[in-house]
Design a protein around this motif. Structure first.
Motif, PDB file in Angstrom:
ATOM      1  N   GLN A 176       0.836  -1.206  -0.146  1.00  0.00           N
ATOM      2  CA  GLN A 176      -0.075  -0.004  -0.111  1.00  0.00           C
ATOM      3  C   GLN A 176       0.665   1.249  -0.210  1.00  0.00           C
ATOM      4  O   GLN A 176       0.390   2.274  -0.443  1.00  0.00           O
ATOM      5  CB  GLN A 176      -0.805   0.072   1.314  1.00  0.00           C
ATOM      6  CG  GLN A 176      -1.908  -1.188   1.253  1.00  0.00           C
ATOM      7  CD  GLN A 176      -2.768  -1.154  -0.110  1.00  0.00           C
ATOM      8  OE1 GLN A 176      -3.434  -0.127  -0.414  1.00  0.00           O
ATOM      9  NE2 GLN A 176      -3.166  -2.347  -0.496  1.00  0.00           N
ATOM     10  N   SER A 177       2.139   1.006   0.651  1.00  0.00           N
ATOM     11  CA  SER A 177       2.927   2.339   0.578  1.00  0.00           C
ATOM     12  C   SER A 177       3.664   2.510  -0.521  1.00  0.00           C
ATOM     13  O   SER A 177       4.194   3.731  -0.723  1.00  0.00           O
ATOM     14  CB  SER A 177       3.625   2.187   1.908  1.00  0.00           C
ATOM     15  OG  SER A 177       4.521   1.383   2.042  1.00  0.00           O
ATOM     16  N   LEU A 178       3.705   1.604  -1.369  1.00  0.00           N
ATOM     17  CA  LEU A 178       4.564   1.887  -2.561  1.00  0.00           C
ATOM     18  C   LEU A 178       5.991   1.826  -2.207  1.00  0.00           C
ATOM     19  O   LEU A 178       6.533   2.849  -1.643  1.00  0.00           O
ATOM     20  CB  LEU A 178       4.152   2.797  -3.529  1.00  0.00           C
ATOM     21  CG  LEU A 178       2.825   2.799  -3.786  1.00  0.00           C
ATOM     22  CD1 LEU A 178       2.563   3.862  -5.082  1.00  0.00           C
ATOM     23  CD2 LEU A 178       2.390   1.603  -4.624  1.00  0.00           C
ATOM     24  N   LEU A 179       6.896   1.204  -2.695  1.00  0.00           N
ATOM     25  CA  LEU A 179       8.411   0.815  -2.689  1.00  0.00           C
ATOM     26  C   LEU A 179       9.075   2.034  -2.948  1.00  0.00           C
ATOM     27  O   LEU A 179       9.071   2.400  -4.254  1.00  0.00           O
ATOM     28  CB  LEU A 179       8.857  -0.576  -3.250  1.00  0.00           C
ATOM     29  CG  LEU A 179      10.346  -0.539  -3.051  1.00  0.00           C
ATOM     30  CD1 LEU A 179      10.475  -1.183  -1.663  1.00  0.00           C
ATOM     31  CD2 LEU A 179      10.848  -1.490  -4.090  1.00  0.00           C
ATOM     32  N   PRO A 180       9.958   2.775  -2.167  1.00  0.00           N
ATOM     33  CA  PRO A 180      11.045   3.465  -2.742  1.00  0.00           C
ATOM     34  C   PRO A 180      12.265   2.703  -2.173  1.00  0.00           C
ATOM     35  O   PRO A 180      12.463   2.244  -1.109  1.00  0.00           O
ATOM     36  CB  PRO A 180      10.736   4.817  -1.788  1.00  0.00           C
ATOM     37  CG  PRO A 180      10.131   4.348  -0.570  1.00  0.00           C
ATOM     38  CD  PRO A 180       9.514   3.002  -0.826  1.00  0.00           C
ATOM     39  N   THR A 214      11.524   3.670  -7.931  1.00  0.00           N
ATOM     40  CA  THR A 214      10.348   4.190  -7.373  1.00  0.00           C
ATOM     41  C   THR A 214       9.210   3.188  -7.960  1.00  0.00           C
ATOM     42  O   THR A 214       9.006   2.855  -9.298  1.00  0.00           O
ATOM     43  CB  THR A 214       9.837   5.556  -7.854  1.00  0.00           C
ATOM     44  OG1 THR A 214      10.799   6.631  -7.535  1.00  0.00           O
ATOM     45  CG2 THR A 214       8.437   5.960  -7.481  1.00  0.00           C
ATOM     46  N   GLN A 215       8.422   2.571  -7.079  1.00  0.00           N
ATOM     47  CA  GLN A 215       7.293   1.802  -7.545  1.00  0.00           C
ATOM     48  C   GLN A 215       6.111   2.617  -7.554  1.00  0.00           C
ATOM     49  O   GLN A 215       5.883   3.375  -7.105  1.00  0.00           O
ATOM     50  CB  GLN A 215       6.838   0.659  -6.174  1.00  0.00           C
ATOM     51  CG  GLN A 215       5.793  -0.324  -6.607  1.00  0.00           C
ATOM     52  CD  GLN A 215       5.467  -1.226  -5.557  1.00  0.00           C
ATOM     53  OE1 GLN A 215       5.905  -1.160  -4.787  1.00  0.00           O
ATOM     54  NE2 GLN A 215       4.528  -2.229  -5.760  1.00  0.00           N
ATOM     55  N   LEU A 216       5.391   2.341  -8.695  1.00  0.00           N
ATOM     56  CA  LEU A 216       4.369   3.187  -9.327  1.00  0.00           C
ATOM     57  C   LEU A 216       2.925   2.227  -9.025  1.00  0.00           C
ATOM     58  O   LEU A 216       3.173   1.126  -8.804  1.00  0.00           O
ATOM     59  CB  LEU A 216       4.317   3.338 -10.691  1.00  0.00           C
ATOM     60  CG  LEU A 216       5.664   4.154 -11.135  1.00  0.00           C
ATOM     61  CD1 LEU A 216       5.581   4.617 -12.286  1.00  0.00           C
ATOM     62  CD2 LEU A 216       5.464   5.648 -10.310  1.00  0.00           C
ATOM     63  N   PRO A 217       1.713   2.882  -9.054  1.00  0.00           N
ATOM     64  CA  PRO A 217       0.681   2.107  -8.817  1.00  0.00           C
ATOM     65  C   PRO A 217       0.600   0.799  -9.654  1.00  0.00           C
ATOM     66  O   PRO A 217       0.738   0.984 -10.864  1.00  0.00           O
ATOM     67  CB  PRO A 217      -0.372   3.109  -8.862  1.00  0.00           C
ATOM     68  CG  PRO A 217      -0.082   4.323  -8.638  1.00  0.00           C
ATOM     69  CD  PRO A 217       1.387   4.304  -8.813  1.00  0.00           C
ATOM     70  N   THR A 218       0.172  -0.377  -9.394  1.00  0.00           N
ATOM     71  CA  THR A 218      -0.184  -1.399 -10.142  1.00  0.00           C
ATOM     72  C   THR A 218      -1.326  -1.097 -11.220  1.00  0.00           C
ATOM     73  O   THR A 218      -2.179  -0.639 -10.823  1.00  0.00           O
ATOM     74  CB  THR A 218      -0.496  -2.601  -9.334  1.00  0.00           C
ATOM     75  OG1 THR A 218       0.501  -2.893  -8.266  1.00  0.00           O
ATOM     76  CG2 THR A 218      -0.780  -3.727 -10.178  1.00  0.00           C
ATOM     77  N   GLU A 219      -0.863  -1.633 -12.507  1.00  0.00           N
ATOM     78  CA  GLU A 219      -1.749  -1.244 -13.639  1.00  0.00           C
ATOM     79  C   GLU A 219      -2.160  -2.485 -14.215  1.00  0.00           C
ATOM     80  O   GLU A 219      -1.119  -3.191 -14.465  1.00  0.00           O
ATOM     81  CB  GLU A 219      -1.363  -0.181 -14.687  1.00  0.00           C
ATOM     82  CG  GLU A 219      -1.142   1.223 -14.207  1.00  0.00           C
ATOM     83  CD  GLU A 219      -0.525   2.272 -15.021  1.00  0.00           C
ATOM     84  OE1 GLU A 219      -0.588   1.738 -16.215  1.00  0.00           O
ATOM     85  OE2 GLU A 219      -0.492   3.330 -14.749  1.00  0.00           O
ATOM     86  N   ASN A 220      -3.477  -2.841 -14.709  1.00  0.00           N
ATOM     87  CA  ASN A 220      -3.460  -4.102 -15.392  1.00  0.00           C
ATOM     88  C   ASN A 220      -3.144  -5.228 -14.894  1.00  0.00           C
ATOM     89  O   ASN A 220      -2.524  -6.180 -15.488  1.00  0.00           O
ATOM     90  CB  ASN A 220      -3.510  -3.969 -16.914  1.00  0.00           C
ATOM     91  CG  ASN A 220      -4.223  -2.783 -17.507  1.00  0.00           C
ATOM     92  OD1 ASN A 220      -5.468  -2.648 -17.040  1.00  0.00           O
ATOM     93  ND2 ASN A 220      -3.648  -2.051 -18.021  1.00  0.00           N
ATOM     94  N   ASP A 221      -2.985  -5.403 -13.478  1.00  0.00           N
ATOM     95  CA  ASP A 221      -2.256  -6.753 -12.828  1.00  0.00           C
ATOM     96  C   ASP A 221      -0.918  -6.590 -13.156  1.00  0.00           C
ATOM     97  O   ASP A 221      -0.197  -7.756 -12.922  1.00  0.00           O
ATOM     98  CB  ASP A 221      -2.895  -7.862 -13.120  1.00  0.00           C
ATOM     99  CG  ASP A 221      -4.475  -8.011 -12.643  1.00  0.00           C
ATOM    100  OD1 ASP A 221      -4.518  -7.347 -11.474  1.00  0.00           O
ATOM    101  OD2 ASP A 221      -5.377  -8.407 -13.444  1.00  0.00           O
TER     102      ASP A 221
END
Length: 291
Positions: free
Chosen positions: A177-181, A230-237
């Motif tokens: 949920q926090s997205l990885l840096p 930088t992890q971005l929000p997951t898109e289309n799985d």
């Protein structure tokens, strides 16, 4: 005789290298698992270095027919095979590295380019499994940059089952949920935390897309460091990442910065959406494994 005179004059006038001879950088840490074995031994005596440089110059000029497996023409072509395998089959738990060139042959193809036939050993770096592979690499001629065309047969290494590890990694970061840096893999001491290693492997696989695209008969690329993730929000799985990577071009001794935007999933593999070479940074510190 002429080559020997040129080499001696180059040394006397202060020239320390040539575009076709790589000078080994000082190393403060063990080589990265993705690093290429050096093909020229250090020579402390001037006469020995002169002979090595002369042999390398002759090998580059005579880059057709049977090749010396330990010299750069064969090594450069074989390194491209490593990048190709990573782009096709690499993952956070499957990473390929060139172990050894057994034999090589090069031939000019009309006026279109040069083709290399290679017998090599490739290592899957995480499991340490090794297999012999046959490969063909074609470098096109012309002013416009074109990626090398590669065919490779390495069936034994492709049998390694990494599905369970990949699925666990995917679920972990899909639910993050926090997205990885993250940054500096390896750090200034050459260390990578165990839980960060899959991200290093993933960055190395993605960087192979750049290195495959940029490689020519006159280059030799290594992955040097992941400067930032930088992890971005997951898109289309698909897990989505923005990486800033540093590549070491060993012929010119340049450290080249690239920005990579890519996705990954166990089913889809790595898909590079955008790659951009960043401006040269004069004030940036070089990664720990280069000087």
């Amino acid at each position: 005789m002429c080559v020997r005179i040129i080499v001696v004059l180059a040394v006397l006038t202060g020239i320390t290298g040539s575009p076709n001879v790589t000078i080994r950088p000082e190393v403060d840490m063990p080589a990265h698992p993705n690093s290429v074995p050096e093909t020229v031994e250090d020579a402390e005596i001037f006469g020995q270095q002169e002979v090595l440089e002369e042999e390398e110059a002759e090998e580059d000029v005579m880059a057709t027919g049977e090749l010396n497996p330990n010299h750069y023409p064969a090594q450069r072509a074989a390194k491209v095979v490593q990048h190709y395998l990573n782009t096709r089959y690499g993952s956070p738990y499957r990473l390929f590295g060139l172990q050894r060139v057994h034999s090589g042959n090069a031939e000019d193809v009309a006026d279109s380019g040069r083709k290399y036939q290679l017998e090599i050993s490739v290592q899957e770096m995480i499991s340490n499994a090794t297999a012999k592979c046959s490969a063909e690499v074609f470098f096109a001629m012309g002013e416009q940059q074109r990626s090398a065309q590669v065919q490779a047969s390495c069936e034994e290494l492709l049998k390694i089952d990494t599905k369970a590890q990949e699925e666990a990694f995917y679920q972990q970061y899909k639910m993050n949920q926090s997205l990885l840096p993250a940054q500096n893999l390896p750090d200034s001491y050459g260390h990578i935390e165990p839980d960060m290693k899959p991200l290093w492997h993933l960055g190395t696989v993605a960087s192979s897309f750049v290195m495959l695209n940029e490689s020519t008969e006159n280059t030799l690329y290594n992955m040097a460091q992941v400067a930032n993730i930088t992890q971005l929000p997951t898109e289309n799985d698909q897990l989505k990442f923005d990486y800033h990577i540093l590549l070491h071009e060993m012929v010119s001794q340049e450290i080249i910065h690239w920005k990579l935007l890519f996705t990954w999933s166990p089913a889809g593999g790595v898909k590079v959406l955008h790659m951009e070479q960043l401006p040269h940074c004069h004030d940036c510190e070089k990664p720990i494994n280069t000087k």
